[in-house]
Design a protein around this motif. Structure first.
Motif, PDB file in Angstrom:
ATOM      1  N   PRO A 108      48.050  27.620  75.684  1.00  0.00           N
ATOM      2  CA  PRO A 108      48.632  27.974  74.390  1.00  0.00           C
ATOM      3  C   PRO A 108      49.429  29.276  74.467  1.00  0.00           C
ATOM      4  CG  PRO A 108      46.406  27.174  74.085  1.00  0.00           C
ATOM      5  CD  PRO A 108      46.611  27.292  75.572  1.00  0.00           C
ATOM      6  N   GLY A 109      50.617  29.256  73.885  1.00  0.00           N
ATOM      7  CA  GLY A 109      51.502  30.422  73.913  1.00  0.00           C
ATOM      8  C   GLY A 109      52.492  30.415  75.044  1.00  0.00           C
ATOM      9  N   PHE A 152      64.996  21.189  88.258  1.00  0.00           N
ATOM     10  CA  PHE A 152      64.346  22.487  88.396  1.00  0.00           C
ATOM     11  C   PHE A 152      63.287  22.628  87.315  1.00  0.00           C
ATOM     12  CE2 PHE A 152      68.008  23.154  85.663  1.00  0.00           C
ATOM     13  CZ  PHE A 152      67.575  24.033  84.674  1.00  0.00           C
ATOM     14  N   PHE A 153      62.448  23.652  87.461  1.00  0.00           N
ATOM     15  CA  PHE A 153      61.300  23.855  86.573  1.00  0.00           C
ATOM     16  C   PHE A 153      61.264  25.307  86.117  1.00  0.00           C
ATOM     17  CE2 PHE A 153      56.947  25.301  85.955  1.00  0.00           C
ATOM     18  CZ  PHE A 153      56.469  24.374  85.031  1.00  0.00           C
ATOM     19  N   GLU A 154      60.851  25.519  84.855  1.00  0.00           N
ATOM     20  CA  GLU A 154      60.706  26.873  84.308  1.00  0.00           C
ATOM     21  C   GLU A 154      59.404  26.976  83.510  1.00  0.00           C
ATOM     22  OE1 GLU A 154      64.910  28.362  82.823  1.00  0.00           O
ATOM     23  OE2 GLU A 154      64.675  26.214  82.464  1.00  0.00           O
ATOM     24  N   HIS A 155      58.799  28.151  83.574  1.00  0.00           N
ATOM     25  CA  HIS A 155      57.655  28.489  82.725  1.00  0.00           C
ATOM     26  C   HIS A 155      57.965  29.809  82.037  1.00  0.00           C
ATOM     27  CE1 HIS A 155      53.483  29.070  81.396  1.00  0.00           C
ATOM     28  NE2 HIS A 155      53.700  30.346  81.692  1.00  0.00           N
ATOM     29  N   ALA A 156      57.591  29.926  80.759  1.00  0.00           N
ATOM     30  CA  ALA A 156      57.796  31.182  80.035  1.00  0.00           C
ATOM     31  C   ALA A 156      56.660  31.380  79.036  1.00  0.00           C
ATOM     32  CB  ALA A 156      59.135  31.182  79.304  1.00  0.00           C
ATOM     33  N   ASP A 157      56.290  32.632  78.833  1.00  0.00           N
ATOM     34  CA  ASP A 157      55.343  32.982  77.775  1.00  0.00           C
ATOM     35  C   ASP A 157      56.125  33.390  76.535  1.00  0.00           C
ATOM     36  OD1 ASP A 157      52.984  32.543  79.270  1.00  0.00           O
ATOM     37  OD2 ASP A 157      53.298  34.453  80.307  1.00  0.00           O
ATOM     38  N   THR A 158      55.559  33.133  75.376  1.00  0.00           N
ATOM     39  CA  THR A 158      56.229  33.434  74.121  1.00  0.00           C
ATOM     40  C   THR A 158      55.518  34.567  73.393  1.00  0.00           C
ATOM     41  OG1 THR A 158      54.945  31.828  72.852  1.00  0.00           O
ATOM     42  CG2 THR A 158      56.968  31.037  73.916  1.00  0.00           C
ATOM     43  N   THR A 159      56.235  35.210  72.486  1.00  0.00           N
ATOM     44  CA  THR A 159      55.698  36.333  71.717  1.00  0.00           C
ATOM     45  C   THR A 159      55.688  35.968  70.237  1.00  0.00           C
ATOM     46  OG1 THR A 159      56.595  37.907  73.314  1.00  0.00           O
ATOM     47  CG2 THR A 159      55.978  38.770  71.146  1.00  0.00           C
ATOM     48  N   VAL A 168      55.211  32.914  63.831  1.00  0.00           N
ATOM     49  CA  VAL A 168      56.169  32.012  64.473  1.00  0.00           C
ATOM     50  C   VAL A 168      56.206  32.314  65.965  1.00  0.00           C
ATOM     51  CG1 VAL A 168      58.576  31.230  64.522  1.00  0.00           C
ATOM     52  CG2 VAL A 168      57.544  31.945  62.353  1.00  0.00           C
ATOM     53  N   ARG A 169      56.259  31.255  66.771  1.00  0.00           N
ATOM     54  CA  ARG A 169      56.522  31.366  68.205  1.00  0.00           C
ATOM     55  C   ARG A 169      57.673  30.431  68.543  1.00  0.00           C
ATOM     56  NH1 ARG A 169      52.686  33.492  71.890  1.00  0.00           N
ATOM     57  NH2 ARG A 169      50.704  34.118  70.954  1.00  0.00           N
ATOM     58  N   VAL A 170      58.747  30.959  69.096  1.00  0.00           N
ATOM     59  CA  VAL A 170      59.877  30.142  69.527  1.00  0.00           C
ATOM     60  C   VAL A 170      59.688  29.819  71.001  1.00  0.00           C
ATOM     61  CG1 VAL A 170      62.373  30.059  69.855  1.00  0.00           C
ATOM     62  CG2 VAL A 170      61.417  31.135  67.807  1.00  0.00           C
ATOM     63  N   PHE A 171      59.665  28.515  71.346  1.00  0.00           N
ATOM     64  CA  PHE A 171      59.438  28.129  72.740  1.00  0.00           C
ATOM     65  C   PHE A 171      60.650  27.472  73.392  1.00  0.00           C
ATOM     66  CE2 PHE A 171      57.468  24.820  70.047  1.00  0.00           C
ATOM     67  CZ  PHE A 171      58.111  23.671  70.493  1.00  0.00           C
TER      68      PHE A 171
END
Length: 338
Positions: A108-109, A152-159, A168-171
Motif C-alpha cells: 500500500p502506498g 520496461f518496469f517501474e516502481h514508485a512510492d507515493t506521498t 489523496v495519493r496520485v499513483f
C-alpha cells in the motif's frame, strides 16, 4: 495480472468522442482469478457500453480477501502486448517478477507499473506474510507510436496530501492544478497519453471538491462507500454504490464527492479519450484479429513449447512453476462487441 477467463471476451473498441454533462454508473461482473480456490475479482472495465476511460482499458477490483480462505493471488508467468499494467494495493503485499529481470514487491502506498510494449511476460504472487489482500489491477492501452517499444518496469512510492476532508495519493499521471494541490500530485512513472490515477479517502460525513482537467473523461471506482458524486454548476447528484464505476464525460472542471454515514475510498481515473481502435483478447492488445492471432502463436511456440526462449516474451526467472498457456481463440474472427 492476467485475464484468466477460459473464454475471454474479444473486443474491438472504436474511438469514443462522446461529450455530455451526466454521471453514468456501471456495475461489475465477478471473474475467478484462478488458483485452487479461485480468488474472485470484480471487473468494471471493459464491459458493454464502456470499454475505456481515457487510455484506461481494464479494471479489476478485489478484496478484502482473507488469504487463508481464497488462497491469495497466484498468477503464473503470462504475456502482455500493447499495454501497461498498474498494480495498486490497499492491503497486503504482492511479489512481481518479469522477463526484463525486474523483481519488486508492491505494498500500500507504492505503485508497480509495467510497460509491455512489443511483448513481456510476468508473474504476480501474494507473499507468505500476507493475510488480507485488497486492491485494484488496472491496464492502460498504449498508443500506436508507443506500443512497439521495448518493455520496461517501474516502481514508485507515493506521498499523501490533503484536499478538503480527503487524503489523496496520485499513483499515475497528474491531478489537475488547484490551490490545494502539491508536488505530490504528480506520480514519477512513465505514461504515453495524458492520464490520472489517484486514491481518494474521506471520513464519514466528509466532503471534497477536486479540480478536473476538462480535456479528460473520468471514472470513479468505489472501494468503500457509497459516495455521492456532484457536478458543480448543475443539479446532478448521483449516489454510487460500493464496487461500481461512475463515468463523467469530458468538459467538467470540478467534481464534488460526499461521504454519508460511512467512510469513502474511491479510485479516480482520468484521461483524454483514446482516439484509436484496438482489439483486446486475453492478455493481448493489438489492432487487428491477425495481430492477436500472431501474439498467441508466438507465446504458445516460444514459451509454452519453448522453441525459442529468446523470443519477444522472454522468460520469468525465479518463479517456481510453469507459464500459463493461452486459451483457444474463438472459431470466428475477433469482432466488435456492442
Amino acid at each position: 495480472m492476467s485475464n484468466l477467463e477460459r473464454d475471454p471476451v474479444e473486443l474491438l473498441c472504436p474511438p469514443d468522442d462522446a461529450t455530455g454533462p451526466g454521471v453514468v454508473v456501471y456495475g461489475y461482473r465477478e471473474v475467478p482469478l484462478g488458483g485452487p480456490r479461485a480468488m474472485p475479482v470484480r471487473r468494471t472495465l471493459p464491459q458493454r457500453g464502456r470499454t475505456t476511460i481515457g487510455a484506461w482499458c481494464f479494471a479489476d477490483h478485489y478484496g478484502p480477501d482473507e488469504v487463508a480462505e481464497t488462497g491469495g493471488m497466484v498468477v503464473p508467468p503470462h504475456p502482455h502486448t500493447g499495454l501497461q499494467t498498474v498494480s495498486w494495493l490497499f492491503e497486503g503485499e504482492i511479489e512481481h517478477r518479469d522477463s526484463t529481470g525486474s523483481h519488486e514487491l508492491v505494498r500500500p502506498g507504492g505503485v508497480n507499473l509495467m510497460t509491455a510494449g512489443r511483448g513481456i511476460s510476468h508473474s504476480e504472487v501474494s507473499t507468505p506474510g500476507t493475510t488480507r489482500l485488497h486492491g485494484v489491477q488496472l491496464w492502460v492501452v498504449l498508443p500506436d507510436d508507443a506500443r512497439g517499444i521495448a518493455p520496461f518496469f517501474e516502481h514508485a512510492d507515493t506521498t499523501p496530501f490533503r484536499v478538503g476532508d480527503a487524503t489523496v495519493r496520485v499513483f499515475v499521471g497528474e491531478l489537475a492544478n488547484d490551490g490545494d494541490v502539491t508536488d505530490a500530485a504528480a506520480a514519477p512513472v512513465t505514461v504515453f497519453t495524458p492520464l490520472l490515477g489517484a486514491q481518494v479517502d474521506m471520513p464519514a460525513g466528509g466532503t471534497v471538491e477536486l479540480a478536473l482537467d476538462p480535456a479528460f473523461e473520468h471514472g470513479l471506482l468505489v472501494d468503500a462507500g457509497p459516495v455521492r458524486v456532484e457536478v458543480p454548476g448543475t443539479d446532478a447528484a448521483t449516489e454510487v454504490p460500493w464496487a461500481q464505476l461512475a463515468h463523467l464525460e469530458r468538459g467538467h472542471e470540478r467534481v464534488r464527492l460526499r461521504a454519508d454515514a460511512d467512510p469513502v475510498r474511491v479510485v479516480l481515473l482520468g484521461g483524454v479519450p483514446f482516439g484509436q481502435e484496438l482489439v483486446m483478447w486475453w492478455n493481448f492488445i493489438g489492432r487487428s484479429h491477425d495481430e492477436v492471432v500472431e501474439f498467441r502463436r508466438r507465446w504458445q511456440s516460444d514459451v509454452i513449447a519453448r522453441n525459442d526462449p529468446d523470443g519477444p516474451f522472454g522468460t520469468v526467472d525465479g518463479y517456481d512453476g510453469d507459464p500459463l498457456p493461452a486459451p483457444e481463440l474463438p472459431t470466428v474472427r475477433l469482432k466488435p462487441r456492442r
